[in-house]
Design a protein around this motif. Structure first.
Motif, PDB file in Angstrom:
ATOM      1  N   THR A   1       0.829  -1.209   0.000  1.00  0.00           N
ATOM      2  CA  THR A   1       0.000   0.000   0.000  1.00  0.00           C
ATOM      3  C   THR A   1       0.860   1.254   0.000  1.00  0.00           C
ATOM      4  OG1 THR A   1      -1.761  -1.150   1.199  1.00  0.00           O
ATOM      5  CG2 THR A   1      -1.806   1.256   1.242  1.00  0.00           C
ATOM      6  N   TYR A   2       1.913   1.244   0.802  1.00  0.00           N
ATOM      7  CA  TYR A   2       2.800   2.404   0.860  1.00  0.00           C
ATOM      8  C   TYR A   2       3.465   2.649  -0.496  1.00  0.00           C
ATOM      9  CZ  TYR A   2       6.860   5.291   1.911  1.00  0.00           C
ATOM     10  OH  TYR A   2       7.810   6.282   1.889  1.00  0.00           O
TER      11      TYR A   2
ATOM     12  N   ARG B   1       2.526   1.707  -3.479  1.00  0.00           N
ATOM     13  CA  ARG B   1       1.555   2.160  -4.481  1.00  0.00           C
ATOM     14  C   ARG B   1       1.103   3.580  -4.196  1.00  0.00           C
ATOM     15  NH1 ARG B   1      -1.668  -3.562  -5.523  1.00  0.00           N
ATOM     16  NH2 ARG B   1      -0.239  -4.264  -7.167  1.00  0.00           N
ATOM     17  N   GLY B   2       1.185   3.992  -2.936  1.00  0.00           N
ATOM     18  CA  GLY B   2       0.872   5.374  -2.589  1.00  0.00           C
ATOM     19  C   GLY B   2       1.896   6.361  -3.126  1.00  0.00           C
ATOM     20  N   LEU B   3       3.084   5.854  -3.472  1.00  0.00           N
ATOM     21  CA  LEU B   3       4.112   6.700  -4.082  1.00  0.00           C
ATOM     22  C   LEU B   3       3.895   6.854  -5.588  1.00  0.00           C
ATOM     23  CD1 LEU B   3       7.333   5.351  -2.297  1.00  0.00           C
ATOM     24  CD2 LEU B   3       6.023   7.400  -1.735  1.00  0.00           C
ATOM     25  N   HIS B   4       2.890   6.168  -6.114  1.00  0.00           N
ATOM     26  CA  HIS B   4       2.551   6.203  -7.549  1.00  0.00           C
ATOM     27  C   HIS B   4       3.719   5.724  -8.409  1.00  0.00           C
ATOM     28  CE1 HIS B   4      -1.094   8.327  -6.405  1.00  0.00           C
ATOM     29  NE2 HIS B   4      -0.366   9.207  -5.744  1.00  0.00           N
ATOM     30  N   LEU B   5       4.360   4.663  -7.946  1.00  0.00           N
ATOM     31  CA  LEU B   5       5.475   4.077  -8.684  1.00  0.00           C
ATOM     32  C   LEU B   5       4.946   3.112  -9.741  1.00  0.00           C
ATOM     33  CD1 LEU B   5       7.862   3.208  -5.704  1.00  0.00           C
ATOM     34  CD2 LEU B   5       7.962   5.209  -7.198  1.00  0.00           C
ATOM     35  N   PRO B   6       5.680   2.957 -10.833  1.00  0.00           N
ATOM     36  CA  PRO B   6       5.298   1.939 -11.816  1.00  0.00           C
ATOM     37  C   PRO B   6       5.303   0.552 -11.175  1.00  0.00           C
ATOM     38  CG  PRO B   6       6.940   3.444 -12.726  1.00  0.00           C
ATOM     39  CD  PRO B   6       6.848   3.748 -11.262  1.00  0.00           C
ATOM     40  N   GLU B   7       4.474  -0.317 -11.679  1.00  0.00           N
ATOM     41  CA  GLU B   7       4.326  -1.640 -11.071  1.00  0.00           C
ATOM     42  C   GLU B   7       5.635  -2.441 -11.099  1.00  0.00           C
ATOM     43  OE1 GLU B   7       2.090  -4.364  -8.900  1.00  0.00           O
ATOM     44  OE2 GLU B   7       1.632  -2.293  -9.495  1.00  0.00           O
TER      45      GLU B   7
ATOM     46  N   ILE C   1       7.650  -1.552  -8.100  1.00  0.00           N
ATOM     47  CA  ILE C   1       7.038  -2.089  -6.884  1.00  0.00           C
ATOM     48  C   ILE C   1       7.346  -3.580  -6.738  1.00  0.00           C
ATOM     49  CG2 ILE C   1       4.833  -2.613  -5.775  1.00  0.00           C
ATOM     50  CD1 ILE C   1       3.745  -0.012  -6.957  1.00  0.00           C
TER      51      ILE C   1
END
Length: 276
Positions: A151-152, A154-160, A163
């Motif tokens: 969740t953290y 993805r909260g940074l709006h990083l590409p998958e 992640i």
């Protein structure tokens, strides 16, 4: 879920070409190309840049390894045969930078070049190379931080793909490689944007600005990493060195600026007849 990326770029017979090496080579090539272009603009023969790279790279590699071994001596004194086993990992960027600076100083002394000017020409491109090089750590799933959550990240709006690459040994990790890479990239863009302003920088001040910028960011990123080298007192080596470098660079910057007799960066090479 795309899973972890393969650190091997390709196979040539029995030889494995790692993405880490490919990325580092690309970073060096870009840095050298930019430095050569700037050297020409500042009245320095671009051959000096090539010579410096040929001399500095092997010594930088040795310096990076010796720096790491020195602070892990408790292990290597019991396993001396592994001191040269660099393919197993264990290099430190600060060791590489220190060795490269020494090579630059010696070369400039014998070639009658201003070391401050050469450092200024190289510094922004070195910062860019560092920003690119951290993606080699990304491919190897190293230089990461403490455990975190999906969740953290993805909260940074990083590409998958970033992640998933941070899913290491069954746990998601802080992408500290990315934090340092972005910090260096911002520093590169900033310095490149302002270094050609007339009467903004005296020779040496671009290099000193690089040292301050990098050491400031590295101090905080290092505090988040889980693979730091430590002193006996429990202090992180890179954090302590970052503080020392920042303070020393700032002090030299202020002292040299007060002298008022150093040439401006845009004046370039004042010893052309001696070093072409």
């Amino acid at each position: 879920m795309i899973g972890a990326l393969n650190p091997i770029a390709l196979h040539l017979g029995g030889l494995e070409i790692h993405w880490y090496g490919v990325i580092i080579a690309m970073a060096v090539l870009i840095a050298v190309t930019l430095a050569m272009k700037e050297a020409t603009a500042r009245g320095v023969n671009e051959d000096h840049i090539l010579n410096l790279v040929l001399w500095a790279l092997p010594f930088a590699l040795i310096g990076a390894r010796l720096y790491y071994v020195m602070f892990e001596w408790g292990y290597y004194v019991k396993h001396p045969a592994e001191i040269i086993a660099i393919w197993k990992g264990g290099i430190a960027i600060y060791g590489a930078l220190i060795a490269a600076v020494i090579v630059f100083l010696v070369y400039c002394h014998y070639k009658w070049l201003s070391p401050w000017l050469i450092f200024d020409i190289a510094a922004p491109t070195v910062m860019l190379a560092q920003a690119i090089g951290r993606w080699g750590n990304f491919m190897n799933q190293e230089a990461f931080g403490a455990k975190t959550t999906l969740t953290y990240l993805r909260g940074l709006h990083l590409p998958e793909f970033i992640i998933q690459q941070m899913n290491i040994n069954g746990a998601f990790r802080q992408p500290t490689f990315l934090y340092e890479s972005m910090w260096n990239l911002v520093g590169f863009v900033l310095i490149m944007s302002i270094r050609h302003h007339k009467h903004w920088f005296k020779q040496g001040e671009i290099f000193l600005s690089y040292v301050m910028w990098y050491s400031f960011g590295r101090f905080f990123v290092e505090g988040m990493r889980t693979d730091s080298l430590y002193l006996a007192a429990g202090l992180r080596v890179s954090q302590l060195l970052s503080i020392v470098l920042f303070v020393v660079a700032l002090g030299i910057f202020i002292w040299r600026r007060k002298k008022q007799d150093d040439p401006w960066y845009l004046e370039g090479n004042t010893l052309k007849a001696l070093n072409n």
